[in-house]
Design an enzyme around this catalytic site. Structure first.
Site, short mmCIF file in Angstrom:
data_model
loop_
_atom_site.label_atom_id
_atom_site.label_comp_id
_atom_site.label_asym_id
_atom_site.label_seq_id
_atom_site.Cartn_x
_atom_site.Cartn_y
_atom_site.Cartn_z
N ASP A 131 -5.72 -9.90 2.61
CA ASP A 131 -4.41 -9.43 3.06
C ASP A 131 -4.60 -8.35 4.11
OD1 ASP A 131 -5.50 -7.92 0.81
OD2 ASP A 131 -3.70 -6.70 0.93
N GLU A 147 -5.01 -6.11 -1.61
CA GLU A 147 -5.66 -4.80 -1.61
C GLU A 147 -4.77 -3.74 -0.99
OE1 GLU A 147 -8.23 -1.45 -0.54
OE2 GLU A 147 -7.02 -2.64 0.82
ZN ZN Z 1 -6.60 -1.26 4.65
ZN ZN Z 2 -9.34 -2.72 3.44
#
Ligand code: ZN
Ligand code: ZN
Length: 472
Positions: free
Chosen positions: A89, A152
């Protein structure tokens, strides 16, 4: 046997670049408005995850997709498992790009695209490292698992889910920060200041919005206000022009009768280093705070202008802390939302803290409350609170990774502690390792994000050697 890792990477350079460019073309920003049962963070993160896992299948690895939340690409056998953690992501592209953020461009030795350095480029370097080890059929005594995440940048919902279904590797690293190593990370918690939506002054704050994510410095902010008269509107327009001249910001202001719309542009940066950005939200609040607002609107503006503006280390807001190893606490005001008459739960300023050892999230909440309660703000804590994390320098994982770095670069390795929370902290014996080299221009979370081709290839060679030494 001596292996020329750089040569092995060089031989696969064209394939690596093609795979990386195809991955970078996928816009993998989280989009909750499009989430479904099979796309828990929206279609972009899912598609990038599937694409990466597809490389693993193509290349003959054992691959597992854990319900489109995360997955892994695995090689070798052994009682112990070395984990490598990357994420697919990306944070939103935002404004200010010279090229299309989702059409990668190689120019002057730099690969420009959202995700090139955070974290698709480094993940691809680590993946090719694993591919080289497999293709050379090197003998290993440990299992290697490349864990691919897809959330993340937001809530780590990918890893929460993954570890409900899969065992934790015994030790490992995340290619999502910088060399020589990150063996310590500050704690990370978000506290939201909430304000009532009432206004009772000569001036009315109708709307105020800034920021894309808690972990980014807002690069743009906008507000709409009602002023007492057309003359007052003209005066405000003039004052804003002076304000943008006197401060490191730009913007536009447009009056329509008694209503004025303002847009202010600062500079985005990673929320773990708020001092590197120019917070459009606090600058706009600073400008507006000179006018006769009252009630919740005033409290909102006054808090941002007085306690939060350029308070990168929490000194004005009463939460300054420092640790000899971990350094200073940092505070980023990443999101601003206000609309007149809206419920208090919807009006807020989100403050993201990176805090050192020696203090807890409870302490921070109490200290902040002592200051902001004067402005009638109430505090709500974010769901995620990560305590400070540290793996000692004499741990064999840290020692080996530093040795590999020294052997490849000729530079002395040393421990480092940062404010950014990486997947390194998922494991008790987990660190972040590369892929930025010392002296690199950090463009993570910024417009025109890039990674140099040389650094990408150098990192792949270091990762291959490191994986081999850790797993042989
Ligand atoms: Zn980042
Ligand atoms: Zn990262």
């Amino acid at each position: 046997m001596t292996i020329d890792w750089q040569k092995e990477v060089e031989a696969r350079k064209d394939d690596l670049l093609k795979d990386l460019f195809d991955l970078l073309r996928i816009n993998s920003e989280r989009d909750d408005s499009k989430k479904t049962a099979d796309a828990p963070f929206g279609p972009g993160p899912r598609d990038a995850l599937l694409h990466m896992l597809g490389y693993g299948e193509r290349d003959g690895f054992t691959v597992k997709n854990v319900d489109n939340y995360a997955g892994h690409i695995e090689y070798g056998e052994g009682d112990e498992t070395l984990g490598i953690f990357g994420h697919m992501d990306v944070v939103p592209a935002g404004d200010g790009w010279d090229t299309d953020p989702y059409e990668p461009v190689l120019k002057d030795g730099k690969i420009f695209a959202r995700g090139s350095s955070d974290d698709k480029g480094p993940s691809m370097a680590a993946y090719y490292a694993l591919k080289i080890i497999k293709e050379l059929e090197l003998p290993l005594t440990k299992k290697i698992r490349f864990v691919v995440g897809s959330d993340e940048e937001s809530g780590w919902g990918d890893m929460n889910y993954y570890f409900e279904h899969e065992e934790k590797p015994d030790f490992g690293f995340s290619p999502d920060a910088e060399f020589p190593i990150i063996n310590g990370e500050k704690g990370n918690v978000t506290l939201k200041l909430h304000f009532s939506g009432d206004n009772s002054g000569e001036y009315t704050l109708n709307e105020f919005a800034a920021g894309l994510r808690e972990n980014m410095v807002p690069g743009a902010a906008k507000a709409q206000v009602t002023v007492p008269s057309a003359e007052a509107a003209a005066e405000l327009e003039k004052a804003f022009a002076e304000f943008t001249t006197a401060n490191p910001v730009s913007g536009t202001v447009k009056a329509d009768g008694n209503t004025v719309a303002i847009e202010l542009v600062g500079k985005s940066a990673h929320g773990a280093s708020p001092q590197a950005g120019i917070n459009a939200g606090t600058f706009l609040a600073l400008f507006l705070d000179q006018y006769a607002f009252a009630g919740g609107g005033k409290n909102f503006l006054h808090t941002a202008a007085t306690y939060i503006h350029e308070d990168f280390y929490g000194e004005k807001s009463g939460v300054a802390h420092e640790d000899a190893k971990m350094g200073k606490l940092t505070m980023n005001a990443g999101l601003f939302a206000f609309a007149a008459d809206q419920a208090e739960s919807e009006n807020y300023i989100a403050l993201n803290f990176r805090y050192p050892k020696g203090v807890t999230a409870d302490d921070l909440e109490n200290e902040l409350n002592n200051v902001v309660s004067k402005e009638n703000a109430s505090i709500v804590r974010g769901e995620r609170n990560m305590a400070p994390h540290y793996v000692p320098e004499n741990d064999p994982l840290v020692a080996t990774l530093l040795q590999v770095y020294e052997d490849h670069t000729g530079e002395k390795g040393h421990e480092q502690i940062i404010g950014g929370g990486t997947y390194g902290r998922l494991l008790e014996r987990g660190v972040a390792y590369g892929a930025m080299f010392p002296g690199y221009t950090d463009t993570m979370h910024q417009a025109n994000e890039f990674m140099t081709l040389d650094d990408l290839l150098r990192a792949a060679a270091i990762y291959a050697d490191a994986i081999y030494r850790l797993a042989k």
